[in-house]
Design a protein around this motif. Structure first.
Motif, short mmCIF file in Angstrom:
data_model
loop_
_atom_site.label_atom_id
_atom_site.label_comp_id
_atom_site.label_asym_id
_atom_site.label_seq_id
_atom_site.Cartn_x
_atom_site.Cartn_y
_atom_site.Cartn_z
N ASN A 54 28.12 30.79 18.89
CA ASN A 54 26.81 30.22 19.15
C ASN A 54 26.53 29.18 18.07
O ASN A 54 26.73 29.44 16.88
CB ASN A 54 25.73 31.30 19.12
CG ASN A 54 24.33 30.73 19.31
OD1 ASN A 54 23.78 30.11 18.42
ND2 ASN A 54 23.78 30.96 20.48
N VAL A 55 26.07 28.02 18.50
CA VAL A 55 25.68 26.97 17.56
C VAL A 55 24.27 26.51 17.92
O VAL A 55 24.00 26.19 19.09
CB VAL A 55 26.65 25.77 17.59
CG1 VAL A 55 26.19 24.69 16.62
CG2 VAL A 55 28.07 26.21 17.24
N THR A 56 23.39 26.49 16.93
CA THR A 56 21.99 26.17 17.17
C THR A 56 21.49 25.18 16.13
O THR A 56 21.79 25.31 14.93
CB THR A 56 21.11 27.43 17.10
OG1 THR A 56 21.54 28.35 18.10
CG2 THR A 56 19.65 27.10 17.32
N LEU A 57 20.72 24.20 16.57
CA LEU A 57 20.04 23.27 15.67
C LEU A 57 18.54 23.39 15.91
O LEU A 57 18.07 23.24 17.04
CB LEU A 57 20.49 21.83 15.93
CG LEU A 57 19.82 20.76 15.05
CD1 LEU A 57 20.16 20.98 13.58
CD2 LEU A 57 20.22 19.36 15.50
N GLU A 58 17.80 23.67 14.84
CA GLU A 58 16.36 23.84 14.93
C GLU A 58 15.64 22.71 14.21
O GLU A 58 16.03 22.31 13.11
CB GLU A 58 15.92 25.18 14.30
CG GLU A 58 16.50 26.40 14.98
CD GLU A 58 16.12 27.68 14.27
OE1 GLU A 58 16.36 28.77 14.84
OE2 GLU A 58 15.60 27.60 13.13
N HIS A 59 14.59 22.19 14.84
CA HIS A 59 13.72 21.20 14.20
C HIS A 59 12.34 21.83 14.06
O HIS A 59 11.68 22.15 15.05
CB HIS A 59 13.63 19.93 15.03
CG HIS A 59 12.67 18.92 14.48
ND1 HIS A 59 12.68 18.52 13.17
CD2 HIS A 59 11.65 18.24 15.07
CE1 HIS A 59 11.73 17.62 12.97
NE2 HIS A 59 11.07 17.45 14.12
N HIS A 60 11.89 22.02 12.82
CA HIS A 60 10.62 22.67 12.54
C HIS A 60 9.54 21.60 12.33
O HIS A 60 9.51 20.94 11.30
CB HIS A 60 10.73 23.55 11.30
CG HIS A 60 11.80 24.59 11.41
ND1 HIS A 60 11.57 25.86 11.91
CD2 HIS A 60 13.13 24.55 11.11
CE1 HIS A 60 12.68 26.55 11.88
NE2 HIS A 60 13.65 25.79 11.41
#
Length: 360
Positions: A310-316
């Protein structure tokens, strides 16, 4: 006889002494009154009991493209929920606890109502006891540390065979500085065994950002044809470790081995491994990656052995709002592989309060 010329002087001195003594007594009385008032005020403060709590919700809709047996695009929900948590101080270090939490199913009708947690407990110098639907030891000590993704099925190997929420649960927790001991038991008198249907115990060591834990879980399942009989028994041993470094890099790993005993044979063993990592690229961006592996020695027709990433990119955008993109790839030994690509939103809301009240 002549009166002494010093007599008036002595009389005056005596009068002044008496007056001074009276003033001294008055001052001492006033001082005692002030001290008494201060003690009464302190006692009143001591008798105050504080109550605190929070209402919270997290909404996590996503648009997901699934490519596998049935390729489709769907609006999904990654475990949206809402709830409350209350605490009230009792006497001598005892605290009453109440917690309720329910799912919000955005992927269907936005239904609200499936219970995730519903329990009442009491915390004391001797430990914490609670009764109701709760997180089990296995999740609290093992899965929680690798459960960092936005997907509903994370941790992706653990999810297949281990519990997240358990009803009819009685729990106990005691902590000594950096060491915690947890013991949970499920009592469902209408199904399976007359005694405990599940026993889950574990111990953890937590210091600063380091976590180490071991847990044991045994479960009795009701027979499919007779709820009063035990059909299967599963024993699981699990280990977990996690650490966050000074640069913000986080890594966690969880391992399980589950032995399933089935009446009439066909016993099997399942092993799961979950590894999760996270690194803050900046204040607004975080990248997460995970590897998982499930090994099952069951017959090929019912074998779900697989591994994946699983690869995830989060923008807060803020502390309570984020957008994320995720790629989940599963490679099966005996089934068709699958890939899911999701773009999701997450909104978190929490309202806390605290108040004091006099004890009866």
């Amino acid at each position: 006889m002549k009166k002494s010329r010093f007599l008036p002087y002595f009389v005056g001195c005596a009068a002044l002494s008496a007056s001074g003594l009276s003033l001294a007594n008055d001052a001492e009385i006033e001082s005692l009154k002030k001290r008494l008032a201060a003690l009464e005020k302190k006692q009143t403060i001591t008798e105050q009991r504080s109550s605190s709590g929070k209402f919270y919700t997290t909404l996590r809709p996503s648009l997901t493209h699934n490519n596998g047996d049935d390729s489709n695009i769907d609006v999904t929900d990654f475990l949206s929920h809402a709830g409350f948590y209350f605490e009230h101080e009792l006497a001598n270090g005892w605290t009453g606890i109440g917690h309720g939490e329910w799912s919000v199913d955005i992927s269907n009708n936005g239904d609200f109502g499936k219970a995730r947690r519903a329990y009442v407990g009491i915390d004391s110098p001797y430990g914490r006891v609670a009764i109701g639907k709760q997180r089990p030891v296995h999740y609290l000590l093992i899965a929680e540390y690798v459960d960092i993704f936005n997907h509903a099925n994370a941790p992706f190997a653990y999810d297949n065979y281990s519990p997240f929420f358990v009803n009819n649960l009685v729990t106990y927790k005691k902590q000594w500085q950096h060491v915690s001991f947890l013991a949970h038991a499920q009592f469902n008198g209408l199904e399976s065994d007359d005694a405990a249907d599940m026993v889950n115990v574990g111990i953890s060591y937590d210091r600063d950002d380091l976590h180490l834990a071991v847990a044991y879980l045994t479960q009795d399942f009701a027979d499919a044809n007779n709820e009063q009989q035990v059909g299967e028994t599963a024993d699981t041993i699990a280990l977990s470790a996690a650490n966050k470094f000074d640069n913000g890099f986080y890594i966690a790993a969880a391992w399980q081995e589950r032995d399933l005993e089935v009446i009439g044979g066909s016993d099997s063993t399942q092993t799961t491994v979950d590894v999760s990592m996270a690194y803050p690229l900046s204040k607004k961006y975080t990248v997460k990656a995970g590897y998982f592996h499930l090994d099952n020695d069951a017959p090929e027709s019912v074998n779900n052995s697989h591994h994946g990433i699983n690869v995830t990119l989060e923008h807060h955008f803020s502390d309570n709002f984020q957008i994320h993109g995720e790629v989940l790839r599963k490679t099966f030994d005996y089934q068709e592989d699958s890939t899911a690509v999701s773009i999701g939103l997450k909104y978190n809301f929490s309202m806390k309060w605290q108040a004091g009240s006099k004890a009866n």
